[in-house]
Design a protein around this motif. Sequence first.
Motif: not given
Length: 182
Positions: A53-54, A73-74, A87-89, A94-95
């Motif tokens: 994760g990132f 990702m956090v 908001r995109l992520l 939804k990652v």
Amino acid sequence: MALGLEASGFPFLWVLPRVNSDDWVPDGFEEKGMVVRGWAPQLLILNHEAVGGFVTHCGWNSVTEGIAAGLPMVTWPLFAEQFYNERLLVDVVKVGVAVGSKVYALPGEKGGLVKASEVEEAVRKVMGEGEEAEERRRRAMEMARKARRAVEDGGSSYEDARNLIRELLEKKAEKITGEEGE
């Protein structure tokens, strides 16, 4: 961030700026994870098989590098377009899992602080087990496959770059031809 990473129980690598980085690290912290001071090869790190994760500030370069690496990702936006990228992520692709940063402020400024418990919770949601975490990882890997296809010969990004180069060469040729004919 340090306390939240530590409390999550997951191993981590944290890259800090060389300037005053000792002020950010609690005593004994470096025994629980790896701390790098100064520059680090982000692309190599993100693409290493041990990385799961990132934690990102949601700058566009980091977002695209995280997606290309297939990592959930956090998200911790600070200012500018980073809140839109978050908001995109989180909502579209939804990652991502939001750490809770809602105010346009640099860390340490009033309103810009995030609690250690919020960091811990977000890291656990990204790195943990369960259907939701597995689905987030699956989507992240699917986005990485799509990103790779886009830059391959015939992919959308490849073709867009090819078209741009072709158009620029045509404009250059028109300019040269136009100047000679006058």
